[in-house]
Design a protein around this motif. Structure first.
Motif, PDB file in Angstrom:
ATOM      1  N   ILE A 194       9.679   2.713 -13.339  1.00 55.94           N
ATOM      2  CA  ILE A 194       9.498   4.020 -12.691  1.00 55.94           C
ATOM      3  C   ILE A 194       8.399   4.808 -13.401  1.00 55.94           C
ATOM      4  O   ILE A 194       7.502   5.372 -12.761  1.00 55.94           O
ATOM      5  CB  ILE A 194      10.818   4.815 -12.698  1.00 55.94           C
ATOM      6  CG1 ILE A 194      11.868   4.105 -11.835  1.00 55.94           C
ATOM      7  CG2 ILE A 194      10.594   6.232 -12.186  1.00 55.94           C
ATOM      8  CD1 ILE A 194      13.229   4.757 -11.855  1.00 55.94           C
ATOM      9  N   GLU A 195       8.474   4.849 -14.740  1.00 60.42           N
ATOM     10  CA  GLU A 195       7.456   5.572 -15.504  1.00 60.42           C
ATOM     11  C   GLU A 195       6.087   4.913 -15.356  1.00 60.42           C
ATOM     12  O   GLU A 195       5.066   5.594 -15.179  1.00 60.42           O
ATOM     13  CB  GLU A 195       7.829   5.622 -16.990  1.00 60.42           C
ATOM     14  CG  GLU A 195       9.048   6.465 -17.301  1.00 60.42           C
ATOM     15  CD  GLU A 195      10.350   5.708 -17.131  1.00 60.42           C
ATOM     16  OE1 GLU A 195      10.302   4.554 -16.655  1.00 60.42           O
ATOM     17  OE2 GLU A 195      11.414   6.265 -17.465  1.00 60.42           O
ATOM     18  N   ARG A 196       6.052   3.580 -15.425  1.00 58.12           N
ATOM     19  CA  ARG A 196       4.786   2.855 -15.291  1.00 58.12           C
ATOM     20  C   ARG A 196       4.153   3.094 -13.919  1.00 58.12           C
ATOM     21  O   ARG A 196       2.949   3.307 -13.797  1.00 58.12           O
ATOM     22  CB  ARG A 196       5.020   1.360 -15.509  1.00 58.12           C
ATOM     23  CG  ARG A 196       5.281   0.971 -16.958  1.00 58.12           C
ATOM     24  CD  ARG A 196       5.537  -0.520 -17.076  1.00 58.12           C
ATOM     25  NE  ARG A 196       5.719  -0.966 -18.435  1.00 58.12           N
ATOM     26  CZ  ARG A 196       4.752  -1.325 -19.261  1.00 58.12           C
ATOM     27  NH1 ARG A 196       3.500  -1.290 -18.831  1.00 58.12           N
ATOM     28  NH2 ARG A 196       5.005  -1.723 -20.490  1.00 58.12           N
ATOM     29  N   LYS A 197       4.991   3.039 -12.892  1.00 59.78           N
ATOM     30  CA  LYS A 197       4.485   3.234 -11.524  1.00 59.78           C
ATOM     31  C   LYS A 197       3.868   4.617 -11.377  1.00 59.78           C
ATOM     32  O   LYS A 197       2.787   4.768 -10.793  1.00 59.78           O
ATOM     33  CB  LYS A 197       5.629   3.045 -10.527  1.00 59.78           C
ATOM     34  CG  LYS A 197       5.255   3.388  -9.096  1.00 59.78           C
ATOM     35  CD  LYS A 197       6.464   3.308  -8.176  1.00 59.78           C
ATOM     36  CE  LYS A 197       6.149   3.892  -6.808  1.00 59.78           C
ATOM     37  NZ  LYS A 197       7.325   3.891  -5.916  1.00 59.78           N
ATOM     38  N   GLN A 198       4.544   5.650 -11.924  1.00 63.03           N
ATOM     39  CA  GLN A 198       4.036   7.002 -11.805  1.00 63.03           C
ATOM     40  C   GLN A 198       2.704   7.157 -12.522  1.00 63.03           C
ATOM     41  O   GLN A 198       1.768   7.791 -12.009  1.00 63.03           O
ATOM     42  CB  GLN A 198       5.060   7.991 -12.375  1.00 63.03           C
ATOM     43  CG  GLN A 198       4.735   9.446 -12.072  1.00 63.03           C
ATOM     44  CD  GLN A 198       4.633   9.722 -10.577  1.00 63.03           C
ATOM     45  OE1 GLN A 198       5.562   9.450  -9.823  1.00 63.03           O
ATOM     46  NE2 GLN A 198       3.494  10.243 -10.144  1.00 63.03           N
ATOM     47  N   LEU A 199       2.594   6.572 -13.706  1.00 66.00           N
ATOM     48  CA  LEU A 199       1.333   6.637 -14.459  1.00 66.00           C
ATOM     49  C   LEU A 199       0.206   5.933 -13.707  1.00 66.00           C
ATOM     50  O   LEU A 199      -0.927   6.430 -13.646  1.00 66.00           O
ATOM     51  CB  LEU A 199       1.515   6.008 -15.844  1.00 66.00           C
ATOM     52  CG  LEU A 199       2.377   6.790 -16.846  1.00 66.00           C
ATOM     53  CD1 LEU A 199       2.655   5.939 -18.072  1.00 66.00           C
ATOM     54  CD2 LEU A 199       1.688   8.092 -17.238  1.00 66.00           C
ATOM     55  N   PHE A 200       0.517   4.770 -13.122  1.00 67.52           N
ATOM     56  CA  PHE A 200      -0.511   4.024 -12.388  1.00 67.52           C
ATOM     57  C   PHE A 200      -0.966   4.797 -11.152  1.00 67.52           C
ATOM     58  O   PHE A 200      -2.160   4.884 -10.864  1.00 67.52           O
ATOM     59  CB  PHE A 200       0.020   2.650 -11.986  1.00 67.52           C
ATOM     60  CG  PHE A 200      -0.966   1.824 -11.227  1.00 67.52           C
ATOM     61  CD1 PHE A 200      -1.972   1.128 -11.888  1.00 67.52           C
ATOM     62  CD2 PHE A 200      -0.920   1.748  -9.841  1.00 67.52           C
ATOM     63  CE1 PHE A 200      -2.906   0.377 -11.191  1.00 67.52           C
ATOM     64  CE2 PHE A 200      -1.849   1.006  -9.133  1.00 67.52           C
ATOM     65  CZ  PHE A 200      -2.844   0.319  -9.815  1.00 67.52           C
ATOM     66  N   VAL A 201      -0.012   5.348 -10.411  1.00 63.22           N
ATOM     67  CA  VAL A 201      -0.356   6.120  -9.206  1.00 63.22           C
ATOM     68  C   VAL A 201      -1.212   7.329  -9.573  1.00 63.22           C
ATOM     69  O   VAL A 201      -2.163   7.675  -8.853  1.00 63.22           O
ATOM     70  CB  VAL A 201       0.927   6.545  -8.457  1.00 63.22           C
ATOM     71  CG1 VAL A 201       0.592   7.556  -7.349  1.00 63.22           C
ATOM     72  CG2 VAL A 201       1.615   5.330  -7.839  1.00 63.22           C
ATOM     73  N   ASN A 202      -0.905   7.971 -10.699  1.00 68.77           N
ATOM     74  CA  ASN A 202      -1.715   9.109 -11.149  1.00 68.77           C
ATOM     75  C   ASN A 202      -3.164   8.700 -11.378  1.00 68.77           C
ATOM     76  O   ASN A 202      -4.102   9.400 -10.954  1.00 68.77           O
ATOM     77  CB  ASN A 202      -1.134   9.688 -12.440  1.00 68.77           C
ATOM     78  CG  ASN A 202       0.166  10.432 -12.196  1.00 68.77           C
ATOM     79  OD1 ASN A 202       0.512  10.747 -11.062  1.00 68.77           O
ATOM     80  ND2 ASN A 202       0.883  10.700 -13.275  1.00 68.77           N
ATOM     81  N   GLU A 203      -3.367   7.556 -12.057  1.00 70.77           N
ATOM     82  CA  GLU A 203      -4.720   7.066 -12.310  1.00 70.77           C
ATOM     83  C   GLU A 203      -5.408   6.652 -11.011  1.00 70.77           C
ATOM     84  O   GLU A 203      -6.610   6.871 -10.832  1.00 70.77           O
ATOM     85  CB  GLU A 203      -4.689   5.884 -13.286  1.00 70.77           C
ATOM     86  CG  GLU A 203      -4.216   6.227 -14.686  1.00 70.77           C
ATOM     87  CD  GLU A 203      -5.078   7.287 -15.352  1.00 70.77           C
ATOM     88  OE1 GLU A 203      -6.281   7.369 -15.029  1.00 70.77           O
ATOM     89  OE2 GLU A 203      -4.543   8.038 -16.183  1.00 70.77           O
TER      90      GLU A 203
END
Length: 406
Positions: A194-203
């Protein structure tokens, strides 16, 4: 369909002076042989023109065997054959968002999927591209798919972007998505996905905002997006990983403590409940011995109560304490090497060496107490029984009054 494609490819390789026709390919077959005829019969519905070159006479399927060793001209309608593509451009156009055919042939590249031959660079890039599209579809907040068109929507806070999946052959030329499978595992299957996905989507959103929200730009910047995501995740870990571990450890420690004190409360309630239950039972005995069946029934009830307590309730508490003890040991071993969690480790040792030991002693006390009370109940019954059978003076009202009170 695979056999159809295979036969058309076999026949194509027999063509000399091969040319691209409006709906397929055409060419000459010199010295028509039985193998050629067998293949032609299997794909007859895709034959547009078929005639003898010498006399320009049309050949029909029922007469085809009469033309063995003849030189013929044939046109094949490949445009209607599933999985047959004249150029790589045609292939990309028909398989924009996913590969429709598991078996396909690209005439321009002379490439057959699954044949074991070297995969052309454009097909390698295409397959990586399809992996990217599949991953983006998985993590998108919303997607709209219609036929061979796909639009993806991504949001962060109050900002969002839409991304149309559209590209051409040039966009795939320099694609290097070597980390795509690893990235997919991180964003979809890891514990902190969940955290990884959010960081990737932000980038991803930041890059599309900066460079234009087209899929071609995304492919061009793909490696940069991955690099920025990895840096963001490292910063996230350095800032939050310790707090997360500590919070999780405290929560788990609290759960262990709650479980332990829950079992303590049960034991404490038994310390008061068991004597009261047996006092009420003894108080209901007929001390004059006139209701023998009643006394026997009460004695049996007392024994059953004792057995239930001993083999059900006490057993459950013992198993609960053992499970808590095992969980504490595992948890302590897991965090024992972390200096930052030394306080929790000390508390766990206290639970293990003091609280659980005290709990076991209390449970032992309750078991001994219940055993003694059961013995007293049986003795009271025997005293009543012998008194009413004349072995003691059962008319002694003072004696019965004394027994009934105590």
């Amino acid at each position: 369909m695979a056999d159809l494609l295979k036969n058309i490819i076999l026949l194509k390789h027999r063509l000399s002076d091969s040319q691209t026709a409006e709906f397929g390919i055409k060419g000459n077959i010199e010295n028509l042989n039985p193998s050629d005829i067998s293949v032609i019969k299997k794909i007859w519905e895709f034959i547009d023109e078929f005639y003898n070159i010498v006399d320009n006479e049309t050949i029909y399927i029922e007469d085809i065997n009469n033309y063995i060793s003849a030189n013929v001209r044939i046109e094949i309608k490949t445009g209607n054959v599933p999985g047959y593509y004249n150029t790589s451009k045609d292939f990309l156009s028909g398989n924009k968002i996913k590969c429709v055919s598991t078996k396909f042939y690209i005439e321009e590249l002379n490439y057959i999927e699954g044949s074991g031959t070297i995969i052309p660079p454009i097909i390698q890039a295409y397959k990586l591209n399809i992996e990217i599209i599949a991953l983006l579809s998985e993590i998108a907040d919303y997607k709209k798919e219609q036929g061979n068109k796909l639009e993806l929507f991504f949001y962060k806070s109050e900002k969002g972007v839409s991304l149309n999946i559209d590209y051409n052959e040039d966009d795939l030329q320099n694609l290097k998505a070597v980390k795509i499978l690893d990235l997919k595992a991180q964003l979809l299957d890891s514990i902190d996905s969940i955290e990884r996905k959010q960081l990737f989507v932000n980038e991803l959103i930041s890059d599309l905002d900066k460079n234009g929200n087209t899929y071609a730009n995304l492919l061009k910047d793909w490696e940069a997006i991955i690099g920025n995501y990895e840096k963001s995740f490292k910063l996230y870990l350095s800032g939050f990983s310790f707090d997360k571990i500590k919070t999780s450890s405290l929560e788990y420690f609290q759960k262990l403590t709650d479980r332990l004190y829950d079992s303590i409360n049960k034991v404490s309630s038994y310390i008061f409940g068991i004597p009261i239950g047996y006092i009420l039972l003894i108080n209901n005995f007929d001390f004059k011995g006139e209701q023998i069946l009643k006394n026997v029934a009460l004695l049996i009830l007392g024994i059953l109560f004792f057995l239930i307590m001993w083999f059900v309730f006490f057993k459950n508490i013992e198993e609960s304490i053992s499970a808590i003890e095992a969980d504490i040991k595992k948890f302590r071993e897991k965090i024992d090497s972390k200096i930052e969690l030394k306080e929790i480790t000390s508390e766990l040792l206290h639970l293990e060496q003091t609280s659980i030991k005290n709990q076991k002693n209390k449970l032992l006390l309750v078991k001994i107490l219940s055993g003694l009370i059961m013995v007293v109940t049986i003795l009271v019954y025997l005293m009543i029984f012998f008194c009413t059978n004349g072995k003691l003076n059962h008319t002694d009202e003072g004696y019965f009054h004394f027994v009934k009170i105590y």
